[in-house]
Design a protein around this motif. Structure first.
Motif, PDB file in Angstrom:
ATOM      1  N   VAL A 152       3.759  -3.836 -28.683  1.00 15.49           N
ATOM      2  CA  VAL A 152       3.749  -5.283 -28.456  1.00 15.49           C
ATOM      3  C   VAL A 152       3.224  -5.514 -27.050  1.00 15.49           C
ATOM      4  CG1 VAL A 152       5.168  -7.354 -28.214  1.00 15.49           C
ATOM      5  CG2 VAL A 152       5.712  -5.693 -29.987  1.00 15.49           C
ATOM      6  N   ILE A 153       2.259  -6.403 -26.929  1.00 14.38           N
ATOM      7  CA  ILE A 153       1.740  -6.770 -25.607  1.00 14.38           C
ATOM      8  C   ILE A 153       2.234  -8.183 -25.324  1.00 14.38           C
ATOM      9  CG2 ILE A 153      -0.317  -7.204 -24.231  1.00 14.38           C
ATOM     10  CD1 ILE A 153      -1.746  -5.155 -26.059  1.00 14.38           C
ATOM     11  N   LEU A 154       2.926  -8.329 -24.230  1.00 16.70           N
ATOM     12  CA  LEU A 154       3.527  -9.613 -23.883  1.00 16.70           C
ATOM     13  C   LEU A 154       3.330  -9.837 -22.391  1.00 16.70           C
ATOM     14  CD1 LEU A 154       6.707 -11.043 -25.290  1.00 16.70           C
ATOM     15  CD2 LEU A 154       6.595 -10.881 -22.823  1.00 16.70           C
ATOM     16  N   GLY A 155       2.758 -10.955 -22.021  1.00 22.66           N
ATOM     17  CA  GLY A 155       2.548 -11.268 -20.613  1.00 22.66           C
ATOM     18  C   GLY A 155       3.735 -12.006 -20.029  1.00 22.66           C
ATOM     19  N   CYS A 156       3.989 -11.752 -18.771  1.00 26.10           N
ATOM     20  CA  CYS A 156       5.109 -12.386 -18.082  1.00 26.10           C
ATOM     21  C   CYS A 156       4.659 -12.729 -16.657  1.00 26.10           C
ATOM     22  CB  CYS A 156       6.298 -11.438 -18.072  1.00 26.10           C
ATOM     23  SG  CYS A 156       7.736 -12.099 -17.250  1.00 26.10           S
ATOM     24  N   VAL A 157       4.734 -13.995 -16.296  1.00 25.42           N
ATOM     25  CA  VAL A 157       4.233 -14.432 -15.002  1.00 25.42           C
ATOM     26  C   VAL A 157       5.163 -14.039 -13.857  1.00 25.42           C
ATOM     27  CG1 VAL A 157       3.599 -16.449 -13.622  1.00 25.42           C
ATOM     28  CG2 VAL A 157       2.939 -16.322 -16.013  1.00 25.42           C
ATOM     29  N   GLY A 158       6.443 -14.293 -14.021  1.00 21.48           N
ATOM     30  CA  GLY A 158       7.385 -14.013 -12.937  1.00 21.48           C
ATOM     31  C   GLY A 158       8.230 -12.793 -13.233  1.00 21.48           C
ATOM     32  N   GLN A 159       7.882 -11.645 -12.650  1.00 21.24           N
ATOM     33  CA  GLN A 159       8.596 -10.408 -12.936  1.00 21.24           C
ATOM     34  C   GLN A 159       9.815 -10.252 -12.026  1.00 21.24           C
ATOM     35  OE1 GLN A 159       5.232 -10.418 -12.268  1.00 21.24           O
ATOM     36  NE2 GLN A 159       4.476 -10.245 -14.338  1.00 21.24           N
ATOM     37  N   VAL A 160      10.837 -11.056 -12.289  1.00 17.34           N
ATOM     38  CA  VAL A 160      12.067 -10.997 -11.514  1.00 17.34           C
ATOM     39  C   VAL A 160      13.256 -10.937 -12.467  1.00 17.34           C
ATOM     40  CG1 VAL A 160      11.148 -12.254  -9.526  1.00 17.34           C
ATOM     41  CG2 VAL A 160      12.212 -13.520 -11.369  1.00 17.34           C
ATOM     42  N   LYS A 161      14.341 -10.362 -12.014  1.00 18.21           N
ATOM     43  CA  LYS A 161      15.587 -10.241 -12.775  1.00 18.21           C
ATOM     44  C   LYS A 161      15.333  -9.678 -14.174  1.00 18.21           C
ATOM     45  CE  LYS A 161      17.901 -13.775 -10.118  1.00 18.21           C
ATOM     46  NZ  LYS A 161      18.634 -15.016 -10.121  1.00 18.21           N
ATOM     47  N   ASP A 162      15.750 -10.399 -15.225  1.00 15.68           N
ATOM     48  CA  ASP A 162      15.595  -9.915 -16.605  1.00 15.68           C
ATOM     49  C   ASP A 162      14.137  -9.689 -16.976  1.00 15.68           C
ATOM     50  OD1 ASP A 162      18.294 -10.135 -16.862  1.00 15.68           O
ATOM     51  OD2 ASP A 162      18.266 -11.937 -18.100  1.00 15.68           O
ATOM     52  N   GLN A 163      13.246 -10.401 -16.329  1.00 16.60           N
ATOM     53  CA  GLN A 163      11.820 -10.301 -16.632  1.00 16.60           C
ATOM     54  C   GLN A 163      11.162  -9.138 -15.899  1.00 16.60           C
ATOM     55  OE1 GLN A 163      11.679 -15.114 -16.700  1.00 16.60           O
ATOM     56  NE2 GLN A 163      10.239 -14.129 -15.428  1.00 16.60           N
ATOM     57  N   GLY A 164      11.871  -8.503 -14.989  1.00 16.63           N
ATOM     58  CA  GLY A 164      11.289  -7.475 -14.144  1.00 16.63           C
ATOM     59  C   GLY A 164      11.080  -6.132 -14.836  1.00 16.63           C
ATOM     60  N   ALA A 165      11.799  -5.885 -15.911  1.00 14.10           N
ATOM     61  CA  ALA A 165      11.644  -4.628 -16.646  1.00 14.10           C
ATOM     62  C   ALA A 165      10.567  -4.799 -17.705  1.00 14.10           C
ATOM     63  CB  ALA A 165      12.969  -4.251 -17.269  1.00 14.10           C
ATOM     64  N   ASN A 166      10.574  -3.962 -18.715  1.00 10.03           N
ATOM     65  CA  ASN A 166       9.602  -4.059 -19.805  1.00 10.03           C
ATOM     66  C   ASN A 166      10.113  -5.078 -20.822  1.00 10.03           C
ATOM     67  OD1 ASN A 166       7.821  -3.737 -21.900  1.00 10.03           O
ATOM     68  ND2 ASN A 166       7.787  -1.508 -21.771  1.00 10.03           N
ATOM     69  N   ILE A 167       9.870  -6.351 -20.574  1.00 14.43           N
ATOM     70  CA  ILE A 167      10.418  -7.418 -21.394  1.00 14.43           C
ATOM     71  C   ILE A 167       9.886  -7.373 -22.830  1.00 14.43           C
ATOM     72  CG2 ILE A 167       8.729  -9.159 -20.687  1.00 14.43           C
ATOM     73  CD1 ILE A 167      11.101 -11.196 -20.767  1.00 14.43           C
ATOM     74  N   ALA A 168       8.647  -6.913 -23.033  1.00 12.04           N
ATOM     75  CA  ALA A 168       8.097  -6.806 -24.389  1.00 12.04           C
ATOM     76  C   ALA A 168       8.903  -5.809 -25.215  1.00 12.04           C
ATOM     77  CB  ALA A 168       6.630  -6.407 -24.333  1.00 12.04           C
ATOM     78  N   LYS A 169       9.185  -4.659 -24.652  1.00 16.90           N
ATOM     79  CA  LYS A 169       9.951  -3.639 -25.370  1.00 16.90           C
ATOM     80  C   LYS A 169      11.370  -4.111 -25.620  1.00 16.90           C
ATOM     81  CE  LYS A 169      11.234   1.219 -25.255  1.00 16.90           C
ATOM     82  NZ  LYS A 169      11.069   2.486 -24.555  1.00 16.90           N
ATOM     83  N   THR A 170      11.983  -4.706 -24.615  1.00 14.60           N
ATOM     84  CA  THR A 170      13.360  -5.192 -24.745  1.00 14.60           C
ATOM     85  C   THR A 170      13.449  -6.260 -25.828  1.00 14.60           C
ATOM     86  OG1 THR A 170      13.722  -4.747 -22.401  1.00 14.60           O
ATOM     87  CG2 THR A 170      15.306  -6.176 -23.498  1.00 14.60           C
ATOM     88  N   ALA A 171      12.503  -7.198 -25.840  1.00 11.57           N
ATOM     89  CA  ALA A 171      12.508  -8.267 -26.846  1.00 11.57           C
ATOM     90  C   ALA A 171      12.247  -7.705 -28.241  1.00 11.57           C
ATOM     91  CB  ALA A 171      11.464  -9.326 -26.509  1.00 11.57           C
ATOM     92  N   ALA A 172      11.350  -6.742 -28.354  1.00 20.61           N
ATOM     93  CA  ALA A 172      11.057  -6.132 -29.655  1.00 20.61           C
ATOM     94  C   ALA A 172      12.286  -5.393 -30.195  1.00 20.61           C
ATOM     95  CB  ALA A 172       9.874  -5.179 -29.536  1.00 20.61           C
ATOM     96  N   GLN A 173      13.026  -4.742 -29.332  1.00 26.16           N
ATOM     97  CA  GLN A 173      14.230  -4.040 -29.757  1.00 26.16           C
ATOM     98  C   GLN A 173      15.379  -5.005 -30.043  1.00 26.16           C
ATOM     99  OE1 GLN A 173      14.728  -1.308 -26.488  1.00 26.16           O
ATOM    100  NE2 GLN A 173      13.646   0.315 -27.578  1.00 26.16           N
ATOM    101  N   HIS A 174      15.375  -6.109 -29.366  1.00 34.37           N
ATOM    102  CA  HIS A 174      16.429  -7.115 -29.523  1.00 34.37           C
ATOM    103  C   HIS A 174      16.325  -7.727 -30.895  1.00 34.37           C
ATOM    104  CE1 HIS A 174      18.696 -10.856 -28.520  1.00 34.37           C
ATOM    105  NE2 HIS A 174      19.405  -9.994 -27.829  1.00 34.37           N
TER     106      HIS A 174
END
Length: 74
Positions: free
Chosen positions: A52-74
């Motif tokens: 999964v390719i997911l763009g994130c503008v502000g890489q801070v806090k919860d968004q600072g890790a691999n948010i695409a992988k985390t969301a896909a697993q969630h």
């Protein structure tokens, strides 16, 4: 290797304030909702999805890790 792009979507954008309607929604929850909507819209067989390719503008806090992988697993 073959790649398939099914859609390009974005979430709502808003200034984070304590009165905002999205104040209680975490970045991972928001990204997860996008992935669920894409799955339903395109009737995707998610067990066949390898990446999964997911763009994130502000890489801070919860968004600072691999948010695409985390969301896909969630």
């Amino acid at each position: 290797m073959e790649a398939y792009i099914y859609d390009a979507v974005r979430t709502v954008r808003g200034k984070g304030n304590k009165k905002g309607s999205l104040m209680g929604v975490t970045p991972v929850e928001l990204a997860t909702q996008v992935l669920i909507a894409l799955r339903e819209k395109h009737d995707l067989k998610t067990e066949l999805v390898e990446d999964v390719i997911l763009g994130c503008v502000g890489q801070v806090k919860d968004q600072g890790a691999n948010i695409a992988k985390t969301a896909a697993q969630h």
